[in-house]
Motif scaffolding. Structure first.
Motif, PDB file in Angstrom:
ATOM      1  N   PHE A 167       0.806  -1.209   0.000  1.00 59.14           N
ATOM      2  CA  PHE A 167       0.000   0.000   0.000  1.00 59.14           C
ATOM      3  C   PHE A 167       0.850   1.275   0.000  1.00 59.14           C
ATOM      4  O   PHE A 167       0.325   2.374   0.170  1.00 59.14           O
ATOM      5  N   ASP A 168       2.135   1.129  -0.203  1.00 56.38           N
ATOM      6  CA  ASP A 168       3.009   2.278  -0.449  1.00 56.38           C
ATOM      7  C   ASP A 168       2.803   2.737  -1.894  1.00 56.38           C
ATOM      8  O   ASP A 168       2.715   1.908  -2.802  1.00 56.38           O
ATOM      9  N   PRO A 169       2.709   4.061  -2.140  1.00 54.83           N
ATOM     10  CA  PRO A 169       2.438   4.544  -3.515  1.00 54.83           C
ATOM     11  C   PRO A 169       3.413   3.995  -4.555  1.00 54.83           C
ATOM     12  O   PRO A 169       3.001   3.602  -5.647  1.00 54.83           O
ATOM     13  N   ALA A 170       4.699   3.951  -4.213  1.00 54.18           N
ATOM     14  CA  ALA A 170       5.686   3.440  -5.178  1.00 54.18           C
ATOM     15  C   ALA A 170       5.449   1.966  -5.472  1.00 54.18           C
ATOM     16  O   ALA A 170       5.571   1.510  -6.619  1.00 54.18           O
ATOM     17  N   GLU A 171       5.064   1.205  -4.445  1.00 60.21           N
ATOM     18  CA  GLU A 171       4.839  -0.232  -4.630  1.00 60.21           C
ATOM     19  C   GLU A 171       3.550  -0.498  -5.392  1.00 60.21           C
ATOM     20  O   GLU A 171       3.444  -1.489  -6.126  1.00 60.21           O
ATOM     21  N   ILE A 172       2.555   0.376  -5.230  1.00 55.86           N
ATOM     22  CA  ILE A 172       1.312   0.240  -6.009  1.00 55.86           C
ATOM     23  C   ILE A 172       1.630   0.371  -7.494  1.00 55.86           C
ATOM     24  O   ILE A 172       1.147  -0.413  -8.325  1.00 55.86           O
ATOM     25  N   ASN A 173       2.460   1.354  -7.850  1.00 59.34           N
ATOM     26  CA  ASN A 173       2.869   1.527  -9.248  1.00 59.34           C
ATOM     27  C   ASN A 173       3.615   0.306  -9.758  1.00 59.34           C
ATOM     28  O   ASN A 173       3.373  -0.170 -10.877  1.00 59.34           O
ATOM     29  N   THR A 174       4.513  -0.233  -8.931  1.00 58.48           N
ATOM     30  CA  THR A 174       5.314  -1.387  -9.338  1.00 58.48           C
ATOM     31  C   THR A 174       4.448  -2.633  -9.499  1.00 58.48           C
ATOM     32  O   THR A 174       4.616  -3.406 -10.446  1.00 58.48           O
ATOM     33  N   GLU A 175       3.507  -2.831  -8.560  1.00 62.28           N
ATOM     34  CA  GLU A 175       2.626  -4.008  -8.635  1.00 62.28           C
ATOM     35  C   GLU A 175       1.741  -3.950  -9.872  1.00 62.28           C
ATOM     36  O   GLU A 175       1.517  -4.968 -10.553  1.00 62.28           O
ATOM     37  N   PHE A 176       1.254  -2.758 -10.195  1.00 59.45           N
ATOM     38  CA  PHE A 176       0.439  -2.591 -11.405  1.00 59.45           C
ATOM     39  C   PHE A 176       1.246  -2.977 -12.644  1.00 59.45           C
ATOM     40  O   PHE A 176       0.731  -3.644 -13.549  1.00 59.45           O
ATOM     41  N   LYS A 177       2.517  -2.567 -12.653  1.00 56.60           N
ATOM     42  CA  LYS A 177       3.365  -2.898 -13.810  1.00 56.60           C
ATOM     43  C   LYS A 177       3.651  -4.390 -13.877  1.00 56.60           C
ATOM     44  O   LYS A 177       3.752  -4.967 -14.963  1.00 56.60           O
ATOM     45  N   ARG A 178       3.798  -5.034 -12.694  1.00 62.48           N
ATOM     46  CA  ARG A 178       4.025  -6.488 -12.696  1.00 62.48           C
ATOM     47  C   ARG A 178       2.838  -7.217 -13.326  1.00 62.48           C
ATOM     48  O   ARG A 178       3.010  -8.193 -14.047  1.00 62.48           O
ATOM     49  N   ILE A 179       1.634  -6.755 -13.034  1.00 57.01           N
ATOM     50  CA  ILE A 179       0.433  -7.453 -13.501  1.00 57.01           C
ATOM     51  C   ILE A 179       0.117  -7.128 -14.960  1.00 57.01           C
ATOM     52  O   ILE A 179      -0.241  -8.007 -15.740  1.00 57.01           O
ATOM     53  N   THR A 180       0.252  -5.854 -15.330  1.00 59.62           N
ATOM     54  CA  THR A 180      -0.176  -5.413 -16.664  1.00 59.62           C
ATOM     55  C   THR A 180       0.978  -5.147 -17.626  1.00 59.62           C
ATOM     56  O   THR A 180       0.734  -4.976 -18.823  1.00 59.62           O
ATOM     57  N   THR A 181       2.219  -5.105 -17.105  1.00 57.94           N
ATOM     58  CA  THR A 181       3.440  -4.750 -17.849  1.00 57.94           C
ATOM     59  C   THR A 181       3.445  -3.294 -18.288  1.00 57.94           C
ATOM     60  O   THR A 181       4.298  -2.893 -19.075  1.00 57.94           O
ATOM     61  N   MET A 182       2.521  -2.472 -17.790  1.00 60.90           N
ATOM     62  CA  MET A 182       2.460  -1.056 -18.150  1.00 60.90           C
ATOM     63  C   MET A 182       2.582  -0.190 -16.902  1.00 60.90           C
ATOM     64  O   MET A 182       2.100  -0.573 -15.836  1.00 60.90           O
ATOM     65  N   PRO A 183       3.207   0.995 -17.012  1.00 67.17           N
ATOM     66  CA  PRO A 183       3.308   1.891 -15.858  1.00 67.17           C
ATOM     67  C   PRO A 183       1.952   2.513 -15.545  1.00 67.17           C
ATOM     68  O   PRO A 183       1.217   2.903 -16.448  1.00 67.17           O
ATOM     69  N   LEU A 184       1.623   2.618 -14.257  1.00 64.65           N
ATOM     70  CA  LEU A 184       0.313   3.128 -13.846  1.00 64.65           C
ATOM     71  C   LEU A 184       0.240   4.647 -13.912  1.00 64.65           C
ATOM     72  O   LEU A 184      -0.608   5.213 -14.606  1.00 64.65           O
ATOM     73  N   GLN A 185       1.137   5.318 -13.191  1.00 54.73           N
ATOM     74  CA  GLN A 185       0.999   6.764 -13.012  1.00 54.73           C
ATOM     75  C   GLN A 185       1.156   7.527 -14.318  1.00 54.73           C
ATOM     76  O   GLN A 185       0.335   8.387 -14.655  1.00 54.73           O
ATOM     77  N   SER A 186       2.208   7.223 -15.084  1.00 59.55           N
ATOM     78  CA  SER A 186       2.446   7.961 -16.328  1.00 59.55           C
ATOM     79  C   SER A 186       1.330   7.706 -17.335  1.00 59.55           C
ATOM     80  O   SER A 186       0.902   8.623 -18.049  1.00 59.55           O
ATOM     81  N   ARG A 187       0.832   6.454 -17.371  1.00 63.65           N
ATOM     82  CA  ARG A 187      -0.254   6.147 -18.307  1.00 63.65           C
ATOM     83  C   ARG A 187      -1.542   6.860 -17.902  1.00 63.65           C
ATOM     84  O   ARG A 187      -2.268   7.391 -18.744  1.00 63.65           O
ATOM     85  N   PHE A 188      -1.826   6.877 -16.591  1.00 60.70           N
ATOM     86  CA  PHE A 188      -3.027   7.554 -16.110  1.00 60.70           C
ATOM     87  C   PHE A 188      -2.979   9.050 -16.430  1.00 60.70           C
ATOM     88  O   PHE A 188      -3.949   9.630 -16.928  1.00 60.70           O
TER      89      PHE A 188
END
Length: 354
Positions: A287-308
């Motif tokens: 639930f750390d913001p940096a880890e949320i971004n990393t976990e999203f990339k692990r699952i989808t292979t895409m960056p969360l924040q920049s894409r959003f």
């Protein structure tokens, strides 16, 4: 009758076994891989290497079946290690579905033909090997894309009397992939095992009930444990993380352990359907913001924040138009928020000019 081929397969240090291919060596590599997975009980993606006499019997990547013969020695190399070397943040064993499906090449004479059973089996096997690079549960539309790409790339395989020209190929692909999933289930692939009947309620024990499959955008849905790791070893790392998150300047250690335990975390989410509160208790680092971004990339292979943010910029004009048309209490609140934001932007602009 074709003589069976016998291969010596090295799986790791002090670990090798004999693999028997009853139909003999195939004409290409894809038809051989399912037998390797079944007989050697390999659950993760892999590539094969062979002893090359041109380089003192050093192991090099196997690119063509013509490079080996009966009683050859092969070595299994984990596909995950290659991916991690190329991208430290990614452990994905699959890639997202392509816009244009690429059909593997095979020999054909350019004329309309009805392939014999062996040729058809090899074609289907090659197609399935390409499909499972992306998903083991393709939608009906994706089966259409694969079958259509086949007859577009090889017009000689177009079916007479079929409105689409590929209805039979599509049905054969579905049966072939179903059989392939059976092999994956036997070797313990978690993405397939999660849908086994033993994991379903007794009153609804049907293969079609509650099939867990990747949703749109999910690529690495339910990965297997890393080589050399087990549920017990990963659980030990998870417990260590509970104390690691309380330490200062410990970001690299947390990142490494979260990356290593990704497969355990995904299987808990999919198998056990954890509530948010349970997930937060077991995985506070997630639930750390940096880890949320990393976990999203692990699952989808895409960056969360920049894409959003890029999509938000792209849609901002349309959103402002929608906000301006809203009325009532909600509309007034949106207009007030837009006014405050406009004043901030103007203030920043004039300060910059000065």
């Amino acid at each position: 009758m074709t003589n069976p081929a016998i291969l010596r397969v090295i799986l790791g240090p002090d670990n090798s076994q004999r693999v028997v291919i009853s139909a003999g060596l195939p004409v290409s590599q894809p038809p051989m891989q399912p037998q390797m997975k079944t007989q050697c009980k390999i659950m993760t993606p892999f590539r094969l290497q062979f002893m090359d006499p041109l380089f003192g019997n050093d192991f090099v990547n196997l690119t063509s079946i013509e490079e080996i013969q009966d009683k050859a020695t092969l070595k299994v190399v984990s596909g995950d290690s290659t991916l991690i070397l190329s991208s430290p943040e990614s452990t994905s064993s699959r890639s997202s579905w392509p816009d244009l499906f690429l059909v593997p090449s095979f020999k054909e004479n350019g004329m309309l033909l009805i392939p014999d059973p062996k040729l058809k089996s090899d074609i289907l096997e090659g197609l399935i090997q390409e499909v499972v690079k992306h998903t083991v549960y393709p939608t009906d539309r994706k089966f259409d894309q694969v079958a259509e790409a086949l007859i577009l790339g090889h017009p000689c395989l177009k079916e007479k009397g079929s409105p689409s020209g590929y209805a039979g190929w599509k049905m054969s692909l579905k049966y072939k992939l179903s059989n392939y999933r059976t092999h994956l289930r036997k070797v313990g692939c978690p993405e397939v095992c999660v849908n086994a009947l033993k994991h379903k309620p007794a009153e609804k024990c049907s293969p079609a009930y509650d099939v867990k499959r990747p949703k749109r955008g999910e690529v690495d849905y339910c990965p297997a444990f890393p080589l050399g790791e087990s549920e017990q070893s990963l659980e030990t790392i998870r417990i260590e993380l509970l104390s690691d998150v309380k330490k200062h300047n410990n970001r690299d250690t947390i990142k490494d352990k979260m990356n290593k335990t990704f497969s355990l975390r995904r299987q808990e989410v999919i198998y056990d359907a954890l509530m948010i509160s349970e997930l937060q208790e077991r995985w506070p680092a997630l639930f750390d913001p940096a880890e949320i971004n990393t976990e999203f990339k692990r699952i989808t292979t895409m960056p969360l924040q920049s894409r959003f943010l890029s999509q938000l910029n792209f849609l901002s004009e349309s959103l402002l138009t929608v906000f301006a048309k809203r009325s009532g209490k909600q509309g007034k609140m949106l207009k007030d928020m837009m006014m405050v934001r406009t004043c901030q932007l103007l203030s920043n602009f004039f300060n910059y000019q000065v």
